[in-house]
Every structure is written in structure tokens, then in C-alpha cells.
Design a protein around this motif. Structure first.
Motif, PDB file in Angstrom:
ATOM      1  N   LYS A   1      25.595  45.633  50.695  1.00 48.33           N
ATOM      2  CA  LYS A   1      26.826  45.602  49.927  1.00 48.33           C
ATOM      3  C   LYS A   1      27.797  46.658  50.419  1.00 48.33           C
ATOM      4  CE  LYS A   1      25.482  43.260  45.810  1.00 48.33           C
ATOM      5  NZ  LYS A   1      25.409  43.258  44.359  1.00 48.33           N
ATOM      6  N   LYS A   2      29.008  46.244  50.568  1.00 51.94           N
ATOM      7  CA  LYS A   2      30.036  47.175  51.003  1.00 51.94           C
ATOM      8  C   LYS A   2      30.642  47.811  49.759  1.00 51.94           C
ATOM      9  CE  LYS A   2      34.414  47.106  53.454  1.00 51.94           C
ATOM     10  NZ  LYS A   2      35.318  46.282  54.266  1.00 51.94           N
ATOM     11  N   ALA A   3      30.931  49.088  49.867  1.00 51.48           N
ATOM     12  CA  ALA A   3      31.569  49.750  48.736  1.00 51.48           C
ATOM     13  C   ALA A   3      33.081  49.671  48.916  1.00 51.48           C
ATOM     14  CB  ALA A   3      31.112  51.201  48.675  1.00 51.48           C
ATOM     15  N   TYR A   4      33.757  49.087  47.948  1.00 54.26           N
ATOM     16  CA  TYR A   4      35.210  49.005  48.010  1.00 54.26           C
ATOM     17  C   TYR A   4      35.796  50.139  47.194  1.00 54.26           C
ATOM     18  CZ  TYR A   4      34.388  44.441  49.977  1.00 54.26           C
ATOM     19  OH  TYR A   4      33.969  43.427  50.788  1.00 54.26           O
ATOM     20  N   ASP A   5      36.916  50.695  47.645  1.00 51.52           N
ATOM     21  CA  ASP A   5      37.499  51.765  46.845  1.00 51.52           C
ATOM     22  C   ASP A   5      38.600  51.215  45.940  1.00 51.52           C
ATOM     23  OD1 ASP A   5      39.961  51.784  48.206  1.00 51.52           O
ATOM     24  OD2 ASP A   5      39.169  53.158  49.721  1.00 51.52           O
ATOM     25  N   ALA A   6      39.017  52.068  45.014  1.00 50.02           N
ATOM     26  CA  ALA A   6      39.934  51.640  43.958  1.00 50.02           C
ATOM     27  C   ALA A   6      41.241  51.079  44.529  1.00 50.02           C
ATOM     28  CB  ALA A   6      40.219  52.809  43.019  1.00 50.02           C
ATOM     29  N   ASP A   7      41.731  51.676  45.638  1.00 48.63           N
ATOM     30  CA  ASP A   7      43.003  51.196  46.197  1.00 48.63           C
ATOM     31  C   ASP A   7      42.887  49.769  46.711  1.00 48.63           C
ATOM     32  OD1 ASP A   7      44.314  53.524  45.598  1.00 48.63           O
ATOM     33  OD2 ASP A   7      43.944  54.446  47.567  1.00 48.63           O
ATOM     34  N   GLU A   8      41.739  49.473  47.334  1.00 51.14           N
ATOM     35  CA  GLU A   8      41.534  48.104  47.841  1.00 51.14           C
ATOM     36  C   GLU A   8      41.457  47.109  46.693  1.00 51.14           C
ATOM     37  OE1 GLU A   8      38.649  48.104  51.569  1.00 51.14           O
ATOM     38  OE2 GLU A   8      38.003  49.617  50.108  1.00 51.14           O
ATOM     39  N   VAL A   9      40.745  47.507  45.629  1.00 51.53           N
ATOM     40  CA  VAL A   9      40.596  46.595  44.481  1.00 51.53           C
ATOM     41  C   VAL A   9      41.952  46.402  43.801  1.00 51.53           C
ATOM     42  CG1 VAL A   9      39.455  46.231  42.249  1.00 51.53           C
ATOM     43  CG2 VAL A   9      38.158  47.162  44.185  1.00 51.53           C
ATOM     44  N   ARG A  10      42.708  47.490  43.678  1.00 52.96           N
ATOM     45  CA  ARG A  10      44.043  47.383  43.058  1.00 52.96           C
ATOM     46  C   ARG A  10      44.924  46.432  43.879  1.00 52.96           C
ATOM     47  NH1 ARG A  10      45.362  52.318  43.160  1.00 52.96           N
ATOM     48  NH2 ARG A  10      44.864  52.917  41.024  1.00 52.96           N
ATOM     49  N   ALA A  11      44.869  46.592  45.198  1.00 48.34           N
ATOM     50  CA  ALA A  11      45.688  45.729  46.056  1.00 48.34           C
ATOM     51  C   ALA A  11      45.277  44.264  45.920  1.00 48.34           C
ATOM     52  CB  ALA A  11      45.567  46.190  47.512  1.00 48.34           C
TER      53      ALA A  11
ATOM     54  N   GLY B   1      32.758  46.670  38.709  1.00 48.59           N
ATOM     55  CA  GLY B   1      32.407  48.050  38.361  1.00 48.59           C
ATOM     56  C   GLY B   1      33.459  49.046  38.840  1.00 48.59           C
ATOM     57  N   VAL B   2      33.974  48.814  40.042  1.00 48.29           N
ATOM     58  CA  VAL B   2      35.027  49.687  40.583  1.00 48.29           C
ATOM     59  C   VAL B   2      36.273  49.593  39.700  1.00 48.29           C
ATOM     60  CG1 VAL B   2      36.507  50.158  42.587  1.00 48.29           C
ATOM     61  CG2 VAL B   2      34.148  49.370  42.937  1.00 48.29           C
ATOM     62  N   ALA B   3      36.615  48.356  39.327  1.00 50.34           N
ATOM     63  CA  ALA B   3      37.795  48.157  38.469  1.00 50.34           C
ATOM     64  C   ALA B   3      37.606  48.863  37.121  1.00 50.34           C
ATOM     65  CB  ALA B   3      38.048  46.664  38.256  1.00 50.34           C
ATOM     66  N   GLU B   4      36.398  48.768  36.571  1.00 50.90           N
ATOM     67  CA  GLU B   4      36.137  49.426  35.283  1.00 50.90           C
ATOM     68  C   GLU B   4      36.237  50.938  35.404  1.00 50.90           C
ATOM     69  OE1 GLU B   4      33.211  46.165  33.081  1.00 50.90           O
ATOM     70  OE2 GLU B   4      32.296  47.735  34.295  1.00 50.90           O
ATOM     71  N   ALA B   5      35.705  51.454  36.500  1.00 48.38           N
ATOM     72  CA  ALA B   5      35.650  52.910  36.654  1.00 48.38           C
ATOM     73  C   ALA B   5      37.019  53.528  36.939  1.00 48.38           C
ATOM     74  CB  ALA B   5      34.678  53.268  37.779  1.00 48.38           C
ATOM     75  N   HIS B   6      37.969  52.718  37.416  1.00 49.36           N
ATOM     76  CA  HIS B   6      39.262  53.265  37.812  1.00 49.36           C
ATOM     77  C   HIS B   6      40.435  52.729  37.004  1.00 49.36           C
ATOM     78  CE1 HIS B   6      36.662  54.219  41.256  1.00 49.36           C
ATOM     79  NE2 HIS B   6      37.413  55.302  41.331  1.00 49.36           N
TER      80      HIS B   6
ATOM     81  N   LEU C   1      42.886  43.341  35.867  1.00 45.62           N
ATOM     82  CA  LEU C   1      42.042  42.287  36.423  1.00 45.62           C
ATOM     83  C   LEU C   1      41.833  41.167  35.399  1.00 45.62           C
ATOM     84  CD1 LEU C   1      38.864  42.654  38.591  1.00 45.62           C
ATOM     85  CD2 LEU C   1      38.840  41.157  36.598  1.00 45.62           C
ATOM     86  N   THR C   2      41.490  41.552  34.185  1.00 43.69           N
ATOM     87  CA  THR C   2      41.243  40.543  33.142  1.00 43.69           C
ATOM     88  C   THR C   2      42.507  39.741  32.854  1.00 43.69           C
ATOM     89  OG1 THR C   2      39.513  41.909  32.181  1.00 43.69           O
ATOM     90  CG2 THR C   2      40.450  40.207  30.753  1.00 43.69           C
ATOM     91  N   GLN C   3      43.664  40.423  32.868  1.00 44.59           N
ATOM     92  CA  GLN C   3      44.917  39.710  32.608  1.00 44.59           C
ATOM     93  C   GLN C   3      45.155  38.630  33.655  1.00 44.59           C
ATOM     94  OE1 GLN C   3      48.014  42.680  32.065  1.00 44.59           O
ATOM     95  NE2 GLN C   3      46.909  43.551  30.322  1.00 44.59           N
ATOM     96  N   VAL C   4      44.912  38.967  34.924  1.00 42.02           N
ATOM     97  CA  VAL C   4      45.100  37.994  36.008  1.00 42.02           C
ATOM     98  C   VAL C   4      44.132  36.826  35.849  1.00 42.02           C
ATOM     99  CG1 VAL C   4      44.763  37.656  38.493  1.00 42.02           C
ATOM    100  CG2 VAL C   4      46.064  39.639  37.665  1.00 42.02           C
ATOM    101  N   VAL C   5      42.856  37.141  35.644  1.00 45.05           N
ATOM    102  CA  VAL C   5      41.833  36.091  35.543  1.00 45.05           C
ATOM    103  C   VAL C   5      42.111  35.199  34.323  1.00 45.05           C
ATOM    104  CG1 VAL C   5      39.365  35.640  35.131  1.00 45.05           C
ATOM    105  CG2 VAL C   5      40.065  37.429  36.754  1.00 45.05           C
ATOM    106  N   PHE C   6      42.451  35.839  33.212  1.00 49.47           N
ATOM    107  CA  PHE C   6      42.673  35.090  31.966  1.00 49.47           C
ATOM    108  C   PHE C   6      43.891  34.170  32.092  1.00 49.47           C
ATOM    109  CE2 PHE C   6      43.928  34.666  27.463  1.00 49.47           C
ATOM    110  CZ  PHE C   6      42.718  34.236  26.942  1.00 49.47           C
ATOM    111  N   THR C   7      44.967  34.703  32.642  1.00 53.01           N
ATOM    112  CA  THR C   7      46.193  33.906  32.801  1.00 53.01           C
ATOM    113  C   THR C   7      45.945  32.720  33.731  1.00 53.01           C
ATOM    114  OG1 THR C   7      47.474  35.911  32.423  1.00 53.01           O
ATOM    115  CG2 THR C   7      48.644  34.054  33.410  1.00 53.01           C
TER     116      THR C   7
END
Ligand code: C2E
Ligand code: MG
Ligand code: MG
Ligand code: MG
Length: 288
Positions: free
Chosen positions: A23-33, A79-84, A90-96
């Protein structure tokens, strides 16, 4: 104690998982992008009635279409999204996106319930109720068709706000589901405090329960508990026909798993349902 000893005597360790790519670890900036750049794509896995094999709904399971790494599974970035502090976005995008897809299916004559996975972190703010209600109203989807699947993976610091949010959502007629029941903190305390409509027995107590008495005892106990509390019961992780046969024999309401279908892009759902209804479900029949 005798029964327990007997059960423990029969216990065999669960089979080792399939070989996984590191598993690759993604950082918060990548997840935000990824969230902001529309790289998160809603996939959907069907939920089918055990008694009629009709498709009752779909659950959305998010994937990240990564420009280099291909399709990335949610375990690698939720998990990264939750921690940062990114999980609300994320939930808003998925839900919409889920509501837009639900509306499309509704217009095509498919009245599907659409389930969305909600993080406990989303329930830390009372605004979440307003967001969910406003988006659902704007999309023109009845709240009764929207299922919120909640997993509690860690102990809540202060449960008051999450309980309040869930109670308000239920008053607005959204369907509440307790996910991964039997694992983590998705447990009896939640059932005592929150009026869930649906209980999802974790796949770890379902797949293979037909041949393992320990799993079978846990599966039966979860099923009976949900029944007696008046909840609809979903069994996850139906991978073979023996799993399906167990659900049929025990009167479980709804099934989900790879035997029925893997999560698929939204564009494939209507075609999959047509195929399923015109005979695809026959793969559930035990015996060749
Ligand atoms: P979950 O909600 O319990 O979803 C079930 C997971 O099991 C999914 O993995 C699904 O693809 C997989 N699965 C389904 N049928 C089978 C089967 O027959 N056998 C096996 N071995 N697995 C099966 P996925 O898509 O990787 O999602 C993992 C978890 O990530 C989900 O568990 C959910 O907790 C979380 N998740 C997914 N999408 C979202 C989201 O949009 N928001 C949040 N907060 N969490 C999400
Ligand atoms: Mg779920
Ligand atoms: Mg689950
Ligand atoms: Mg899970």
C-alpha cells in the motif's frame, strides 16, 4: 463453557488474504487535490432481496482514479481524509454524486435505494443534517430512498452530537444503517442508543459461516438480534453459493457480495440490473 470449549476446538484460523500490492501512503495534499479535482468516482454495488432476488438498492463505494496508480481503494485514503480534516469535503462530493446518480436511475424508472458510507467524523457537526437534507431535497430524491451507512471504528470522545445528528436525520425519514456490525465499536451500545433501520452483518461473520460453527453462531446471533429489534438485515461478503444458501435458509433479508456483483461504475448499473433480472440471478442457485 462446554459449548465454548467445543466451539474453540473447532476454530481454524481464517484463510490468509489474497496477496496484496504494497500500500502506498498518500499525503493530505494529494488527497485534497483528488477531492477538489473531481478524481473521486462513485462506484456502486447492488443489494438484493434474498427472498425474491430483486435489486433493492445500491451502495456507493468511492474510488480514486489516480493519474499514475490507477484505481485506488478507499482504505488507502479515507483514513488520511479523516486525519486531516478533509472528510467533510469528501463526503459532500460522494453524497452529491450519489444523489445525481439516484435521480438519473429514478428518471429511468429504477426506484433504487442509494446507500452512502458516512464517517463518524461527519457526525461531529449539527450542520451535517442540514447539508444532507438540503442536497436531497434539491436533487428531488425521497429521503426514504437514501441510506446512511455508519461504521464506528473508534471510540467517540463525546457521543452527544453524533447521536443528535442521527436522531434528526431519522426524523427527516433518512434510513440509518449500522455497517460492519460486530467489529470495532459497531456494537450493542450503538443499537441501544440509535434507532437504526438496517443492520449489516460484517462479512467476517458471513462468508464461510455455512462451514464454520463459530462464525455460524455469531451470524445467527446478529441476525436474531436485528430481527428482534425490528431491523432489516443485510449480510455482506456473499462470495459463493453456499453463503447465499445460508441466507436463504435463515431468512436474512438482503445480500451483498462478489457472487452477486462487484462494485461497478454508475454507467454500468442499469445494464447490470437488466441482465440480472433476465436470468443473471440464476447463478445463485446451488448445484450446477
Ligand atoms: P464497507 O462499507 O463495509 O463496504 C464493503 C467493502 O467490502 C467494500 O470494499 C466492498 O468492495 C467489499 N466487498 C463487497 N463484497 C465483497 C465480497 O463478497 N468479498 C469481499 N472480500 N469484499 C467485498 P471497499 O470498496 O474497498 O471499501 C472499503 C471500506 O471503505 C467500506 O467498507 C467503507 O467503510 C469505506 N468507504 C468506501 N466508500 C466510502 C465513502 O464514500 N466514504 C466513507 N467515509 N467511507 C467509505
Ligand atoms: Mg458500507
Ligand atoms: Mg461493511
Ligand atoms: Mg467495511
Amino acid at each position: 463453557p462446554e459449548k465454548l470449549a467445543e466451539l474453540l476446538g473447532q476454530w481454524t484460523p481464517p484463510p490468509a488474504g489474497k496477496v496484496r500490492v504494497a500500500k502506498k501512503a498518500y499525503d493530505a495534499d494529494e488527497v485534497r487535490a483528488a477531492i477538489e479535482g473531481g478524481r473521486l468516482i462513485n462506484y456502486y454495488q447492488p443489494k438484493v432481496s434474498v427472498s425474491t432476488s430483486e435489486v433493492v438498492g445500491v451502495e456507493t463505494l468511492v474510488r480514486w482514479h489516480h493519474h499514475e496508480d490507477g484505481v485506488v481503494a478507499p482504505d488507502q485514503f479515507i483514513g488520511v481524509a479523516e486525519a486531516h480534516g478533509l472528510i467533510d469535503g469528501l463526503t459532500q462530493v460522494v453524497f452529491t454524486n450519489a444523489l445525481a446518480d439516484a435521480k438519473g436511475w429514478q428518471e429511468a424508472g429504477l426506484a433504487l435505494r442509494v446507500a452512502v458510507n458516512i464517517s463518524m467524523d461527519n457526525l461531529e457537526s449539527l450542520d451535517f443534517t442540514d447539508f444532507v437534507a438540503a442536497q436531497t431535497l434539491a436533487a428531488g430524491v425521497p429521503p426514504q430512498q437514501v441510506v446512511l451507512e455508519v461504521t464506528e471504528s473508534r471510540l467517540m470522545q463525546d457521543a452527544r452530537t453524533p447521536l443528535e445528528v442521527l436522531a434528526r436525520l431519522r426524523l427527516k425519514r433518512f434510513r440509518l444503517s449500522i455497517d460492519d456490525f460486530g467489529t470495532g465499536h459497531s456494537s450493542l451500545a450503538q443499537l441501544r442508543d440509535i434507532p437504526f433501520d438496517e443492520l449489516k452483518i460484517d462479512q467476517g461473520f458471513v462468508h464461510g459461516a455455512w462451514s464454520n460453527e463459530t462464525l455460524r453462531v455469531m451470524y445467527d446471533a446478529s441476525l436474531n438480534l436485528a430481527r428482534q429489534l425490528g431491523m432489516e438485515v443485510v449480510a455482506e461478503g456473499i462470495e459463493d453459493r453456499e453463503d447465499w444458501e445460508l441466507l436463504r435458509r435463515t431468512g436474512c433479508d438482503i445480500a451483498q457480495g462478489y457472487l452477486i456483483a462487484r462494485p461497478m461504475p454508475a454507467a454500468d448499473v442499469a445494464g447490470w440490473i437488466a441482465d440480472w433480472q433476465s436470468g443473471g440471478f440464476s447463478r445463485l442457485v446451488v448445484g450446477d
